[in-house]
Scaffold this motif. Structure first.
Motif, PDB file in Angstrom:
ATOM      1  N   VAL A 126       1.071  -1.295  -0.167  1.00 55.37           N
ATOM      2  CA  VAL A 126       0.101   0.033   0.149  1.00 55.37           C
ATOM      3  C   VAL A 126       0.747   1.201  -0.171  1.00 55.37           C
ATOM      4  O   VAL A 126       0.623   2.036  -1.090  1.00 55.37           O
ATOM      5  CB  VAL A 126      -0.964  -0.125   0.814  1.00 55.37           C
ATOM      6  N   ARG A 127       2.440   1.335   0.958  1.00 54.38           N
ATOM      7  CA  ARG A 127       3.093   2.381   1.021  1.00 54.38           C
ATOM      8  C   ARG A 127       3.488   2.797  -0.603  1.00 54.38           C
ATOM      9  O   ARG A 127       3.340   3.560  -1.356  1.00 54.38           O
ATOM     10  CB  ARG A 127       4.279   2.139   2.080  1.00 54.38           C
ATOM     11  N   ALA A 128       3.797   1.352  -1.031  1.00 56.08           N
ATOM     12  CA  ALA A 128       4.556   1.231  -2.713  1.00 56.08           C
ATOM     13  C   ALA A 128       3.249   2.362  -3.584  1.00 56.08           C
ATOM     14  O   ALA A 128       3.713   2.651  -4.400  1.00 56.08           O
ATOM     15  CB  ALA A 128       4.814   0.504  -3.181  1.00 56.08           C
ATOM     16  N   THR A 129       1.889   1.917  -3.219  1.00 56.18           N
ATOM     17  CA  THR A 129       0.790   2.420  -4.060  1.00 56.18           C
ATOM     18  C   THR A 129       0.935   4.018  -4.246  1.00 56.18           C
ATOM     19  O   THR A 129       0.523   4.789  -4.683  1.00 56.18           O
ATOM     20  CB  THR A 129      -0.009   1.678  -4.014  1.00 56.18           C
ATOM     21  N   TYR A 130       0.478   4.288  -2.762  1.00 58.35           N
ATOM     22  CA  TYR A 130       0.960   5.226  -2.558  1.00 58.35           C
ATOM     23  C   TYR A 130       1.953   6.539  -3.040  1.00 58.35           C
ATOM     24  O   TYR A 130       1.746   7.553  -4.173  1.00 58.35           O
ATOM     25  CB  TYR A 130       0.874   5.810  -0.747  1.00 58.35           C
ATOM     26  N   PHE A 131       3.405   6.171  -2.646  1.00 59.39           N
ATOM     27  CA  PHE A 131       4.157   6.757  -3.895  1.00 59.39           C
ATOM     28  C   PHE A 131       4.115   6.256  -5.150  1.00 59.39           C
ATOM     29  O   PHE A 131       4.506   7.679  -6.284  1.00 59.39           O
ATOM     30  CB  PHE A 131       5.732   6.367  -3.783  1.00 59.39           C
ATOM     31  N   ASP A 132       3.613   5.411  -5.930  1.00 65.98           N
ATOM     32  CA  ASP A 132       2.928   5.409  -7.074  1.00 65.98           C
ATOM     33  C   ASP A 132       2.318   6.035  -7.756  1.00 65.98           C
ATOM     34  O   ASP A 132       2.513   7.397  -8.654  1.00 65.98           O
ATOM     35  CB  ASP A 132       2.734   4.221  -7.896  1.00 65.98           C
ATOM     36  N   ILE A 133       1.538   6.344  -7.302  1.00 65.50           N
ATOM     37  CA  ILE A 133       0.245   7.919  -8.087  1.00 65.50           C
ATOM     38  C   ILE A 133       0.395   8.809  -7.646  1.00 65.50           C
ATOM     39  O   ILE A 133       0.628   9.731  -7.792  1.00 65.50           O
ATOM     40  CB  ILE A 133      -1.112   6.957  -6.709  1.00 65.50           C
TER      41      ILE A 133
END
Length: 506
Positions: free
Chosen positions: A293-300
């Motif tokens: 989820v943290r990686a998704t935050y950075f990606d978005i």
């Protein structure tokens, strides 16, 4: 803040994100010159202005009145302004203890409807019976001689927290914006703006106490309200009854170190959101673990930096996520938004941000008060390189939000120096200060409560709650915390030592 962080988090907290911790204070206490007796006119209670609160929120019982206060307490000849207060009277005179002054945070948040807001959030009946709840628009806010820095929508101003400087160009853009905002604030100042400070607001509180005919007053303040309450208790220790400081910034003012602490708060609190999303990966597809989820935050965020979607860029996405952490009740809305952003980015539906129009911004008054108090309370560094280096450091140390909280503010270009030092914490006084603090709070992390407790010494007790979000009493859901604060306000039962409330069972 919020309202602020406690009300409509996604809107108000963006405008009024509450202040962080500070490190030094030098003003002498108590404020003996102001503590001398003064004559106050009788208050004329009447219906509150039409824009105060929701008509469904106890409309018949909330009353408003105005209290005259000096513009400059050091120069009585400089004139006066009226500060508007509200009152929700106790309906049980035989149980009434006195008045409970309220502050919702900010600085810059309207407080006139805070009494009915807290009633609707479930403030215990025993507290309502014990006190007249007193709301207030502090000086410069709303119905209390509002100030303006002339904010217009074409500035693309993000509010109390600077935008995330994801690269050098973004930092340079914020330098230009901060300089222009400071210029406008100076140009719009009619003589009041420079006197909008925590010290003067604390003096106003004591004027309100006197106008209400009370020898002492109790106080409940959230977020920035903790700073105002700490200043009030330090300047007027003998005029205070029971003080509750909730979600604490750590001192009586915000400085650069305090603003940067927001990044630590987000790092502390984000795992709660990530865990919630990971537990619902089958529904949202945002990551099956907290790390995913943290990686998704950075990606978005990075993709929105390059290609905004429907007026949302990476900076506003990061700020919106920060605000989401104020209240777990907003997690579902945030997850839906993340899914929508990913879908639109994948479909190539992004584009440039719309150009704002040179029309007054809705947040003008609240942003203006936030800056006036923040920049007037303490001197901020003026060297642009200081902020540039901090952004580079915190972007690495606190990647979720560091390059926002460390970014340059209009205080760097403020037109005048503070007129007096910030209020220093006075540890010499009654043991009447209860400090309530969640362990995980995005804007006022646990360290703020610990700092304030350390500075007050034997005058305070720290109540640490194993919970997440901004706002403990009445705004939070931990039964243990509600009981501890209620017992203190109603019966005066102060914990003998610092106390802990365990995580509430679901």
């Amino acid at each position: 803040m919020n309202r602020y962080d406690t009300r409509t988090a996604a809107v108000a907290a963006i405008s009024l994100v509450l202040v962080g911790c500070s490190t030094t204070s030098t003003a002498s206490q108590p404020d003996t010159a102001v503590q001398q007796p003064y004559s106050m006119p009788d208050l004329e209670w009447a219906s509150c202005p039409d824009d105060v609160g929701d008509p469904a929120e106890e409309p018949s019982r909330l009353q408003c009145a105005s209290v005259p206060v000096p513009i400059d307490y050091d120069d009585p000849d400089a004139g006066q302004i009226d500060v508007m207060i509200s009152r929700l009277p106790s309906q049980k005179p035989e149980e009434r203890r006195g008045v409970l002054l309220l502050n919702p945070g900010g600085p810059g948040g309207t407080g006139l409807d805070q009494p009915t807001f807290l009633v609707n959030r479930g403030m215990p009946q025993s507290v309502l019976d014990s006190y007249d709840l007193i709301g207030m628009d502090t000086r410069g806010v709303g119905h209390s001689s509002p100030i303006s820095c002339g904010f217009t929508d074409d500035l693309h101003y993000y509010g109390a927290v600077p935008p995330y400087a994801y690269d050098q160009a973004a930092f340079d853009e914020q330098v230009r914006t901060a300089r222009e905002v400071a210029r406008r604030c100076a140009a719009e100042d009619d003589g009041l703006l420079r006197h909008v400070s925590t010290t003067n607001m604390a003096r106003d509180l004591d004027r309100v106490r006197a106008a209400l005919g009370e020898d002492t007053a109790s106080f409940l303040g959230y977020s920035y309200g903790s700073a105002l309450g700490a200043a009030y208790a330090s300047m007027f220790p003998e005029s205070t009854d029971r003080i509750v400081l909730d979600s604490n910034i750590g001192d009586t003012h915000l400085d650069r170190a305090g603003m940067r602490r927001y990044s630590r708060g987000m790092e502390d609190t984000f795992p709660d959101l990530a865990r919630w999303m990971a537990e619902r990966h089958d529904r949202y597809g945002l990551g099956a673990t907290e790390d995913e989820v943290r990686a998704t935050y950075f990606d978005i965020a990075s993709r929105l930096d390059a290609t905004p979607v429907n007026g949302v860029d990476g900076r506003s996405f990061r700020l919106a996520t920060f605000v989401t952490l104020y209240n777990p009740a907003t997690y579902e809305t945030a997850a839906d938004a993340w899914v929508s952003y990913r879908r639109q980015l994948a479909a190539g539906q992004g584009g440039d941000l719309p150009q704002g129009a040179p029309v007054p911004s809705a947040g003008d008054n609240s942003w203006s008060v936030f800056l006036a108090v923040t920049c007037n309370d303490v001197e901020w560094p003026h060297d642009v390189t200081t902020y540039e280096n901090a952004v580079a450091t915190d972007r690495v140390d606190y990647p979720l939000f560091g390059a926002a909280a460390a970014n340059i503010m209009p205080c760097a270009f403020w037109a005048h120096a503070p007129t007096e030092p910030p209020v220093s914490i006075d540890s010499d006084g009654p043991t009447n200060i209860l400090i309530a603090q969640h362990r995980r709070d995005p804007v006022t992390p646990l360290r703020g409560g610990e700092l304030l407790d350390e500075r007050f010494g034997d005058r305070s007790r720290l109540l640490t709650v194993d919970g997440s979000g901004h706002g403990v009493f009445a705004l939070g859901t931990n039964p243990c915390a509600q009981e501890v604060v209620t017992d203190y306000l109603v019966d005066g039962t102060m914990p003998e030592k610092d106390a802990q409330c365990p995580r509430a069972t679901q």
